[in-house]
Scaffold this motif. Sequence first.
Motif, PDB file in Angstrom:
ATOM      1  N   GLU A 186     -22.026  18.484 -14.451  1.00 33.39           N
ATOM      2  CA  GLU A 186     -23.394  18.273 -13.982  1.00 33.39           C
ATOM      3  C   GLU A 186     -24.199  17.330 -14.883  1.00 33.39           C
ATOM      4  OE1 GLU A 186     -25.130  22.149 -13.628  1.00 33.39           O
ATOM      5  OE2 GLU A 186     -23.527  22.883 -12.329  1.00 33.39           O
ATOM      6  N   TRP A 187     -23.811  17.211 -16.152  1.00 30.09           N
ATOM      7  CA  TRP A 187     -24.589  16.387 -17.077  1.00 30.09           C
ATOM      8  C   TRP A 187     -24.313  14.888 -16.922  1.00 30.09           C
ATOM      9  CZ3 TRP A 187     -28.582  18.178 -19.791  1.00 30.09           C
ATOM     10  CH2 TRP A 187     -28.659  19.554 -20.044  1.00 30.09           C
ATOM     11  N   GLY A 188     -23.193  14.519 -16.306  1.00 35.16           N
ATOM     12  CA  GLY A 188     -22.899  13.101 -16.119  1.00 35.16           C
ATOM     13  C   GLY A 188     -22.639  12.346 -17.406  1.00 35.16           C
ATOM     14  N   PHE A 189     -21.894  12.955 -18.326  1.00 38.17           N
ATOM     15  CA  PHE A 189     -21.657  12.326 -19.629  1.00 38.17           C
ATOM     16  C   PHE A 189     -20.874  11.011 -19.526  1.00 38.17           C
ATOM     17  CE2 PHE A 189     -21.903  16.835 -21.452  1.00 38.17           C
ATOM     18  CZ  PHE A 189     -23.222  16.666 -21.828  1.00 38.17           C
ATOM     19  N   GLU A 190     -20.235  10.765 -18.382  1.00 40.26           N
ATOM     20  CA  GLU A 190     -19.463   9.524 -18.229  1.00 40.26           C
ATOM     21  C   GLU A 190     -20.333   8.283 -18.439  1.00 40.26           C
ATOM     22  OE1 GLU A 190     -19.797  11.896 -15.987  1.00 40.26           O
ATOM     23  OE2 GLU A 190     -17.887  12.448 -15.035  1.00 40.26           O
ATOM     24  N   SER A 191     -21.626   8.409 -18.136  1.00 37.06           N
ATOM     25  CA  SER A 191     -22.510   7.240 -18.201  1.00 37.06           C
ATOM     26  C   SER A 191     -23.217   7.088 -19.540  1.00 37.06           C
ATOM     27  CB  SER A 191     -23.563   7.332 -17.084  1.00 37.06           C
ATOM     28  OG  SER A 191     -24.400   8.467 -17.275  1.00 37.06           O
ATOM     29  N   TYR A 192     -23.068   8.061 -20.443  1.00 38.91           N
ATOM     30  CA  TYR A 192     -23.761   7.990 -21.729  1.00 38.91           C
ATOM     31  C   TYR A 192     -23.149   6.894 -22.610  1.00 38.91           C
ATOM     32  CZ  TYR A 192     -26.774  12.071 -21.211  1.00 38.91           C
ATOM     33  OH  TYR A 192     -27.755  12.933 -20.818  1.00 38.91           O
ATOM     34  N   VAL A 193     -23.998   6.262 -23.419  1.00 37.62           N
ATOM     35  CA  VAL A 193     -23.526   5.178 -24.283  1.00 37.62           C
ATOM     36  C   VAL A 193     -23.592   5.611 -25.746  1.00 37.62           C
ATOM     37  CG1 VAL A 193     -24.242   3.415 -22.635  1.00 37.62           C
ATOM     38  CG2 VAL A 193     -25.811   4.099 -24.440  1.00 37.62           C
ATOM     39  N   PHE A 194     -22.705   5.070 -26.521  1.00 39.76           N
ATOM     40  CA  PHE A 194     -22.642   5.351 -27.956  1.00 39.76           C
ATOM     41  C   PHE A 194     -23.861   4.764 -28.658  1.00 39.76           C
ATOM     42  CE2 PHE A 194     -21.458   3.488 -32.086  1.00 39.76           C
ATOM     43  CZ  PHE A 194     -21.191   4.647 -32.805  1.00 39.76           C
ATOM     44  N   TYR A 195     -24.458   5.567 -29.577  1.00 44.57           N
ATOM     45  CA  TYR A 195     -25.582   5.060 -30.370  1.00 44.57           C
ATOM     46  C   TYR A 195     -25.200   4.876 -31.837  1.00 44.57           C
ATOM     47  CZ  TYR A 195     -30.111   4.420 -32.533  1.00 44.57           C
ATOM     48  OH  TYR A 195     -31.149   3.903 -33.264  1.00 44.57           O
ATOM     49  N   ASP A 196     -24.796   5.941 -32.505  1.00 45.22           N
ATOM     50  CA  ASP A 196     -24.450   5.824 -33.925  1.00 45.22           C
ATOM     51  C   ASP A 196     -23.596   7.025 -34.322  1.00 45.22           C
ATOM     52  OD1 ASP A 196     -24.269   4.810 -36.460  1.00 45.22           O
ATOM     53  OD2 ASP A 196     -26.411   4.934 -36.908  1.00 45.22           O
ATOM     54  N   THR A 197     -22.962   6.918 -35.465  1.00 45.47           N
ATOM     55  CA  THR A 197     -22.106   8.005 -35.935  1.00 45.47           C
ATOM     56  C   THR A 197     -22.113   8.053 -37.455  1.00 45.47           C
ATOM     57  OG1 THR A 197     -19.892   8.999 -35.696  1.00 45.47           O
ATOM     58  CG2 THR A 197     -19.981   6.637 -36.089  1.00 45.47           C
ATOM     59  N   ILE A 198     -21.812   9.212 -37.999  1.00 38.26           N
ATOM     60  CA  ILE A 198     -21.634   9.380 -39.438  1.00 38.26           C
ATOM     61  C   ILE A 198     -20.484  10.356 -39.651  1.00 38.26           C
ATOM     62  CG2 ILE A 198     -23.373  11.228 -39.541  1.00 38.26           C
ATOM     63  CD1 ILE A 198     -24.039  10.277 -42.388  1.00 38.26           C
ATOM     64  N   ARG A 199     -19.651  10.067 -40.627  1.00 39.88           N
ATOM     65  CA  ARG A 199     -18.505  10.926 -40.949  1.00 39.88           C
ATOM     66  C   ARG A 199     -18.547  11.233 -42.443  1.00 39.88           C
ATOM     67  NH1 ARG A 199     -12.986   8.579 -38.896  1.00 39.88           N
ATOM     68  NH2 ARG A 199     -14.013   8.975 -36.885  1.00 39.88           N
ATOM     69  N   ILE A 200     -18.472  12.513 -42.775  1.00 40.78           N
ATOM     70  CA  ILE A 200     -18.583  12.941 -44.164  1.00 40.78           C
ATOM     71  C   ILE A 200     -17.542  14.012 -44.460  1.00 40.78           C
ATOM     72  CG2 ILE A 200     -21.041  12.406 -44.437  1.00 40.78           C
ATOM     73  CD1 ILE A 200     -21.702  15.256 -43.718  1.00 40.78           C
ATOM     74  N   VAL A 201     -17.194  14.153 -45.711  1.00 41.50           N
ATOM     75  CA  VAL A 201     -16.319  15.231 -46.173  1.00 41.50           C
ATOM     76  C   VAL A 201     -17.155  16.133 -47.063  1.00 41.50           C
ATOM     77  CG1 VAL A 201     -14.288  15.811 -47.550  1.00 41.50           C
ATOM     78  CG2 VAL A 201     -14.237  13.828 -46.015  1.00 41.50           C
ATOM     79  N   ARG A 202     -17.091  17.447 -46.812  1.00 42.94           N
ATOM     80  CA  ARG A 202     -17.921  18.381 -47.550  1.00 42.94           C
ATOM     81  C   ARG A 202     -17.100  19.585 -48.037  1.00 42.94           C
ATOM     82  NH1 ARG A 202     -20.322  14.706 -48.165  1.00 42.94           N
ATOM     83  NH2 ARG A 202     -22.493  14.189 -47.711  1.00 42.94           N
ATOM     84  N   PRO A 203     -17.508  20.175 -49.183  1.00 40.90           N
ATOM     85  CA  PRO A 203     -16.761  21.289 -49.782  1.00 40.90           C
ATOM     86  C   PRO A 203     -17.083  22.623 -49.113  1.00 40.90           C
ATOM     87  CG  PRO A 203     -18.623  20.767 -51.172  1.00 40.90           C
ATOM     88  CD  PRO A 203     -18.635  19.751 -50.057  1.00 40.90           C
ATOM     89  N   MET A 204     -16.637  22.765 -47.865  1.00 35.66           N
ATOM     90  CA  MET A 204     -16.874  24.004 -47.132  1.00 35.66           C
ATOM     91  C   MET A 204     -15.784  24.181 -46.084  1.00 35.66           C
ATOM     92  SD  MET A 204     -20.326  22.544 -45.291  1.00 35.66           S
ATOM     93  CE  MET A 204     -20.682  23.937 -44.264  1.00 35.66           C
ATOM     94  N   ASN A 205     -15.524  25.420 -45.726  1.00 38.18           N
ATOM     95  CA  ASN A 205     -14.543  25.716 -44.710  1.00 38.18           C
ATOM     96  C   ASN A 205     -15.006  25.175 -43.357  1.00 38.18           C
ATOM     97  OD1 ASN A 205     -13.527  27.929 -42.501  1.00 38.18           O
ATOM     98  ND2 ASN A 205     -12.011  27.615 -44.105  1.00 38.18           N
TER      99      ASN A 205
END
Length: 391
Positions: A186-205
Amino acid sequence: MRRDRQLELMRRLMKYLDEGSTAKKERMFRNPMSAYADPERHKRERQVFFRDRPVLLGLTGRIPNPGDYVTDAVDGVPLILVRDRQGVARCFVNVCRHRGARLVEGEGCGLKMFSCPYHAWSYTLEGRLKGIPDARSFDEVDKAEHGLIDIPVRESHGLIWAGPINRDAPVSDRDPLGPLEGEIEEWGFESYVFYDTIRIVRPMNWKFVMDTFMEGYHISALHKNTIDPIIHTNLSTFDAYDDHHRMVIARKTFDELRGRPEEQVDLIPYAGFIYSLFPQAMLIIQGAANVELWRVSPTGDNPGECQIEMTSYIPEAPKSEKADNFWRKNFDLAIKTVEAEDFTLGATIQENAAARLQKEVIYGKNEPSLTHYHSGIRRHLGLDSLPGMED
């Protein structure tokens, strides 16, 4: 989201708001602290949840066009997600079949072919071994048998899943969304466009990351200067869909809907929709209908370390500086809140878990998502139930 579904959720939230209540379970849940720190359990989780079943890698808008690609890692396995020349999403292990070098780093667009930076062995976007410099020296290599190692991909309703990574695990024809499939559509995510991303490594499970988004009980205490002025604390709905679940939280503007004719109600601007896609992803749809996809994966043997990625998708590409500033503000607030507050605290909780001085953590009746999620984790691991674990 369908109007009848929005209205039903609005009525529930309004009832909770009037009662000073929230969605609840019948009992509390006691989870062993070792769930976050035991190396043997961590090893089993890596296999069951990240090697033997599909994981969510992104929305369709992450690689919208042929030749678009992004590199990733799931449980330490380097991957390439790419859209081939026919527009089909594919996933490969990011390893050249010659000497094991990584083919590409980061992300890009307009790619015609993979070419290894070490010795220039080349592969098509469909993963076939295409070219070998000085091929006479490799006359015993059967190109048909030395293409890239492919990982099964399923793209449906705007979501891209990859896996299982384990070649011996069965590949299911069932949509990973299960009974949540219709609602996500129902949300129609097929039409959504990429804006930005961040990838990090953190000391947690890795499960601490998921826990962060599964209750609003902590908002007024931990987020008093960031999102507490925006979102009601300790007020949400809860609905389970097999292993997945959905929470809806109310923004402080939610009360404006009181008394409004139902045919005029649009809940989305007044709420936050949080979908837990078991076991490693959260879809968060904010009031402006932007989507945050939070994904987590172990990085290796250490139960106290994980890789976290947040990617923002928006309904359409910004058409003005004002629009871009609006989405940038949303993105920065999400990162500031979770990274500086939730994850900083989560790292200290991980230290406490590793110290093994406390036997358990407690999820209250007002934290039903945590009970549901960790019951599912234990069930898939084949662990016996504990008192207070009934789902």
